[in-house]
Design an enzyme around this catalytic site. Structure first.
Site, short mmCIF file in Angstrom:
data_model
loop_
_atom_site.label_atom_id
_atom_site.label_comp_id
_atom_site.label_asym_id
_atom_site.label_seq_id
_atom_site.Cartn_x
_atom_site.Cartn_y
_atom_site.Cartn_z
N ASN A 275 -1.23 -1.86 1.75
CA ASN A 275 -0.67 -2.50 0.56
C ASN A 275 -1.36 -1.86 -0.64
O ASN A 275 -2.54 -2.11 -0.88
CB ASN A 275 -0.90 -4.02 0.59
CG ASN A 275 -0.35 -4.69 -0.66
OD1 ASN A 275 -0.40 -4.16 -1.76
ND2 ASN A 275 0.18 -5.90 -0.50
N GLU B 22 4.18 -3.26 -1.18
CA GLU B 22 4.03 -3.62 -2.59
C GLU B 22 4.05 -2.37 -3.48
O GLU B 22 3.14 -2.12 -4.25
CB GLU B 22 2.77 -4.46 -2.84
CG GLU B 22 2.89 -5.31 -4.08
CD GLU B 22 1.78 -6.33 -4.26
OE1 GLU B 22 1.82 -7.05 -5.28
OE2 GLU B 22 0.87 -6.43 -3.41
N TYR C 284 6.30 -6.56 4.00
CA TYR C 284 5.49 -7.21 2.97
C TYR C 284 5.95 -8.66 2.91
O TYR C 284 6.96 -8.99 2.28
CB TYR C 284 5.65 -6.51 1.63
CG TYR C 284 4.91 -7.15 0.50
CD1 TYR C 284 3.64 -7.69 0.67
CD2 TYR C 284 5.47 -7.23 -0.77
CE1 TYR C 284 2.95 -8.28 -0.37
CE2 TYR C 284 4.80 -7.81 -1.83
CZ TYR C 284 3.54 -8.33 -1.63
OH TYR C 284 2.86 -8.93 -2.68
N ASP D 87 1.26 -6.27 5.16
CA ASP D 87 0.59 -7.41 4.55
C ASP D 87 1.39 -8.65 4.94
O ASP D 87 2.45 -8.91 4.41
CB ASP D 87 0.56 -7.22 3.03
CG ASP D 87 -0.01 -8.42 2.29
OD1 ASP D 87 -0.41 -9.40 2.95
OD2 ASP D 87 -0.07 -8.36 1.05
N ASN E 242 0.27 -11.73 4.62
CA ASN E 242 -0.07 -12.82 3.72
C ASN E 242 -0.49 -14.10 4.44
O ASN E 242 -0.11 -15.21 4.05
CB ASN E 242 1.08 -13.08 2.74
CG ASN E 242 0.84 -12.41 1.39
OD1 ASN E 242 -0.27 -12.45 0.86
ND2 ASN E 242 1.86 -11.78 0.85
N HIS F 297 -6.28 -4.18 -1.57
CA HIS F 297 -6.27 -4.09 -0.10
C HIS F 297 -6.88 -2.75 0.30
O HIS F 297 -6.89 -1.79 -0.48
CB HIS F 297 -4.84 -4.13 0.45
CG HIS F 297 -4.12 -5.40 0.22
ND1 HIS F 297 -3.79 -6.27 1.23
CD2 HIS F 297 -3.60 -5.94 -0.93
CE1 HIS F 297 -3.12 -7.30 0.73
NE2 HIS F 297 -2.98 -7.12 -0.57
#
Length: 249
Positions: A7, A35, A107, A144, A146, A241
């Protein structure tokens, strides 16, 4: 085979830093990015000699979200999104197909400040799992996601318990959806190791190593015998990241 996921928190920003040097130094077979925060006409990554095949999925909203994949070898096919219009406007998913597996970079949506997007995040988790499990070949997922799965994956679990990325809802959803079908490669290989892949830009978090492990390589059990190593490349800077690596036989 060496696979990298990162990311970059803005491809245009990292291109002004050492991104190309990192790209060439790591020399992965496939390099996945999340991202990107860019449209195709806003960037040019000068690495065609290393990666002749480049694929980008941008959000409709400019400067937001987005994914990208660099490949040395041309995939058999490419899918942008999940074929679900309600989830495909933010450029969050790219799938490439090779002979033995499908590779998906993602993402995952953040639940946001005040958990204002938590309900959407729960819908996303189910939709994304439905998509990847519908693919015919064994699947490798990177990106990612999250979510910090367990307390070992976050520096301060108690104070972050109700924050986006470490709520009970997100962690339970991760277990009930993706981890029901795929192995968390890093934690499977290193059950007790403490490393992080993301640090807030605030409070000197990276200097203090007050981080979260929210970037993953998830591997279909049918491919597990091909896994050699799963690494978090904490010495590489340029984003909030760091890159993560999966090595396959």
């Amino acid at each position: 085979m060496k696979l990298i996921s990162w990311n970059v928190n803005g491809i245009r920003a990292v291109l002004k830093k050492d991104f190309l040097d990192i790209l060439y130094t790591l020399d992965a077979d496939v390099f996945c990015i999340q991202e990107t925060k860019a449209q195709p006409d806003q960037i040019e990554v000068d690495c065609k000699d290393l990666y002749p095949y480049q694929y980008m999925n941008s959000a409709q909203r400019k400067g937001y979200s987005g994914t990208m994949i660099f490949c040395k070898k041309e995939p058999l096919s490419i899918i942008y999104g999940m074929n679900q219009p309600e989830h495909d406007t933010e450029g969050r998913v790219i799938t490439i197909e090779y002979e033995d597996f499908d590779l998906v970079t993602v993402y995952t949506p953040n639940s946001g400040t005040g958990l204002k997007r938590l309900d959407y995040r729960m819908e996303w988790d189910k939709a994304f799992t439905e998509y990847v499990t519908s693919l015919e070949k064994p699947v490798i997922i990177c990106g990612d996601l999250n979510v910090a799965n367990e307390e070992i994956d976050i520096k301060n679990p108690k104070t972050n318990h109700k924050n986006a990325g470490f709520t009970d809802e997100e962690r339970n959803s991760f277990k009930a959806n993706l981890l029901k079908h795929y192995k968390d490669s890093y934690r499977t290989l290193y059950p007790d190791k403490v490393e992080y892949s993301w640090w807030s830009y605030r409070f000197h978090a990276r200097e203090k190593n007050a981080g979260w492990r929210i970037d993953y390589w998830l591997v279909d059990p049918r491919l597990w015998d091909k896994v050699e190593d799963s690494k978090i490349l904490t010495d590489i800077y340029g984003s909030d990241h760091c890159p993560i690596e999966l090595d396959l036989k």
